[in-house]
Design a protein around this motif. Structure first.
Motif, PDB file in Angstrom:
ATOM      1  N   TYR A 167     -12.061  23.595 -59.881  1.00 35.74           N
ATOM      2  CA  TYR A 167     -11.212  23.003 -58.843  1.00 35.74           C
ATOM      3  C   TYR A 167     -11.771  21.646 -58.454  1.00 35.74           C
ATOM      4  CZ  TYR A 167      -9.326  22.236 -54.190  1.00 35.74           C
ATOM      5  OH  TYR A 167      -8.746  21.675 -53.092  1.00 35.74           O
ATOM      6  N   ASP A 168     -10.908  20.622 -58.516  1.00 32.47           N
ATOM      7  CA  ASP A 168     -11.351  19.266 -58.201  1.00 32.47           C
ATOM      8  C   ASP A 168     -10.613  18.787 -56.945  1.00 32.47           C
ATOM      9  OD1 ASP A 168     -11.877  16.596 -58.012  1.00 32.47           O
ATOM     10  OD2 ASP A 168     -11.330  16.108 -60.080  1.00 32.47           O
ATOM     11  N   SER A 173     -10.726  16.225 -55.267  1.00 36.07           N
ATOM     12  CA  SER A 173     -10.312  14.815 -55.205  1.00 36.07           C
ATOM     13  C   SER A 173      -8.923  14.613 -55.817  1.00 36.07           C
ATOM     14  CB  SER A 173     -11.340  13.922 -55.903  1.00 36.07           C
ATOM     15  OG  SER A 173     -11.284  14.144 -57.291  1.00 36.07           O
ATOM     16  N   ARG A 174      -8.416  15.628 -56.522  1.00 38.65           N
ATOM     17  CA  ARG A 174      -7.078  15.487 -57.120  1.00 38.65           C
ATOM     18  C   ARG A 174      -5.983  16.125 -56.255  1.00 38.65           C
ATOM     19  NH1 ARG A 174      -6.977  16.890 -63.369  1.00 38.65           N
ATOM     20  NH2 ARG A 174      -9.121  16.476 -63.952  1.00 38.65           N
ATOM     21  N   VAL A 175      -6.381  16.710 -55.112  1.00 40.15           N
ATOM     22  CA  VAL A 175      -5.400  17.428 -54.282  1.00 40.15           C
ATOM     23  C   VAL A 175      -5.111  16.634 -53.010  1.00 40.15           C
ATOM     24  CG1 VAL A 175      -4.913  19.571 -53.036  1.00 40.15           C
ATOM     25  CG2 VAL A 175      -6.198  19.645 -55.177  1.00 40.15           C
ATOM     26  N   THR A 176      -3.829  16.481 -52.711  1.00 42.60           N
ATOM     27  CA  THR A 176      -3.425  15.827 -51.462  1.00 42.60           C
ATOM     28  C   THR A 176      -2.654  16.826 -50.627  1.00 42.60           C
ATOM     29  OG1 THR A 176      -2.831  14.020 -52.929  1.00 42.60           O
ATOM     30  CG2 THR A 176      -2.402  13.676 -50.599  1.00 42.60           C
ATOM     31  N   TYR A 220      -1.364  18.821 -56.548  1.00 41.94           N
ATOM     32  CA  TYR A 220      -2.548  18.740 -57.430  1.00 41.94           C
ATOM     33  C   TYR A 220      -2.184  17.863 -58.617  1.00 41.94           C
ATOM     34  CZ  TYR A 220      -6.944  20.542 -59.425  1.00 41.94           C
ATOM     35  OH  TYR A 220      -8.222  20.664 -59.906  1.00 41.94           O
ATOM     36  N   LYS A 221      -2.818  16.677 -58.706  1.00 38.39           N
ATOM     37  CA  LYS A 221      -2.544  15.756 -59.822  1.00 38.39           C
ATOM     38  C   LYS A 221      -3.243  16.275 -61.077  1.00 38.39           C
ATOM     39  CE  LYS A 221      -0.879  12.093 -59.022  1.00 38.39           C
ATOM     40  NZ  LYS A 221       0.567  11.824 -59.106  1.00 38.39           N
ATOM     41  N   GLY A 222      -2.507  16.308 -62.179  1.00 40.80           N
ATOM     42  CA  GLY A 222      -3.106  16.713 -63.459  1.00 40.80           C
ATOM     43  C   GLY A 222      -3.575  18.152 -63.468  1.00 40.80           C
ATOM     44  N   TRP A 242      -6.804  28.209 -57.706  1.00 46.26           N
ATOM     45  CA  TRP A 242      -6.484  27.095 -56.793  1.00 46.26           C
ATOM     46  C   TRP A 242      -5.952  27.615 -55.448  1.00 46.26           C
ATOM     47  CZ3 TRP A 242      -1.435  23.806 -56.926  1.00 46.26           C
ATOM     48  CH2 TRP A 242      -1.487  22.840 -55.915  1.00 46.26           C
ATOM     49  N   ASP A 252       1.525  17.501 -62.996  1.00 49.18           N
ATOM     50  CA  ASP A 252       1.232  17.700 -61.566  1.00 49.18           C
ATOM     51  C   ASP A 252       1.780  19.046 -61.086  1.00 49.18           C
ATOM     52  OD1 ASP A 252       0.195  15.194 -61.654  1.00 49.18           O
ATOM     53  OD2 ASP A 252       1.631  14.268 -60.277  1.00 49.18           O
TER      54      ASP A 252
END
Ligand code: PD2
Ligand code: ZN
Length: 264
Positions: free
Chosen positions: A41-42, A44-47, A58-60, A122, A213
């Protein structure tokens, strides 16, 4: 002369090893292995998009190959999407929803198993609560008007209770249109929008489809009652086509007593 032969063997072995490694690189073995790495889980890719409804992007989330795999396995099996009748729960054709779709069985193949596991990791929601992944295709002009993902009839809640959350994965880019819009989201009218959004996406919080996404939103509050602010629509496709996949997640275990073919 006698000492020459072992050295030839050794050179031959080196050449063989070199050939095998370049061959497996060329044929994507190492790329496949890389994709099978455990999901990490990253953040930094979740807004976070909205608190009511709770919605996150979740980007990518999926790789290009995973998107293409879902599309190619569903292509050829698509059927016109249906809508559950509010009272009876019966699936019916409805002009409010003009896409076509296909339901996979849960854990249908290795790629699907990997995606189902990743969704559970996630969302922190149990894998067993998920329905089979549902692939959707929208051609030009096709759409799904404003609707909730939760059921209002009793019949569709018998197995697993209501739908509490949706993970919507975009499997393709769309040249114009096809946005997912939450007209009553608390953040609805604070989102800046330029002319790249379609007319349909002007009112409400809009998410543009981008291949790979994933959008997670909750149709229920934390006390498991339904949240009317979670209603949403899929805008008509204006240019290109749209592929997406949904994973609906129930309040309780949904382990296929009645099949996965619920259509709403
Ligand atoms: O395709 C979409 O963007 C979308 C958005 C929200 C589809 C659905 N819901 C659905 O099929 O329920
Ligand atoms: Zn929906």
């Amino acid at each position: 002369m006698a000492s020459f032969f072992p050295r030839v063997d050794f050179l031959f072995l080196l050449l063989f090893l070199f050939f095998m490694s370049s061959h497996s690189l060329r044929f994507g073995v190492s790329r496949r292995r890389a994709e099978e790495k455990p999901f990490i889980y990253d953040p930094s890719r979740v807004t976070q998009l909205s608190w009511s409804p709770r919605a996150f992007l979740y980007k990518g989330f999926l790789t290009e190959n995973e998107c293409d795999h879902l599309i190619s396995r569903a292509k050829g099996k698509l059927e016109r999407s249906m809508v559950a009748n509010r009272q009876s729960g019966k699936a019916m054709l409805n002009e409010a929803r003009t896409s076509s779709g296909y339901f996979f069985g849960k854990r249908q193949d290795a790629v699907i198993r990997r995606i189902e596991r990743r969704i559970a990791e996630w969302t922190f929601l149990p894998e067993e609560n998920g329905e089979g992944i549902h692939v959707l295709h929208y051609g030009l002009g096709q759409k799904y008007d404003t609707h909730p993902d939760y059921f209002q009839d009793k019949f569709n809640q018998e197995n697993g209770g209501n739908r509490m959350a949706t993970v919507l994965m975009y499997l393709s880019n769309v040249r114009k249109g096809g946005e997912t819009v939450f007209p009553y989201a608390e953040a609805a009218n604070t989102q800046p929008k330029d002319e790249t959004y379609s007319e349909c996406a002007r009112n409400g919080f809009a998410v543009k489809p981008k291949k790979g996404d994933a959008l997670l939103f909750f149709s229920c509050h934390v006390n498991a009652t339904t949240n009317p602010r979670s209603v949403h629509r899929s805008c008509p496709v204006i240019e290109g086509e749209k592929w997406a996949a949904t994973r609906w997640i129930r309040l309780r275990s949904y382990e296929n007593q009645r099949g996965n073919n619920i259509q709403q």
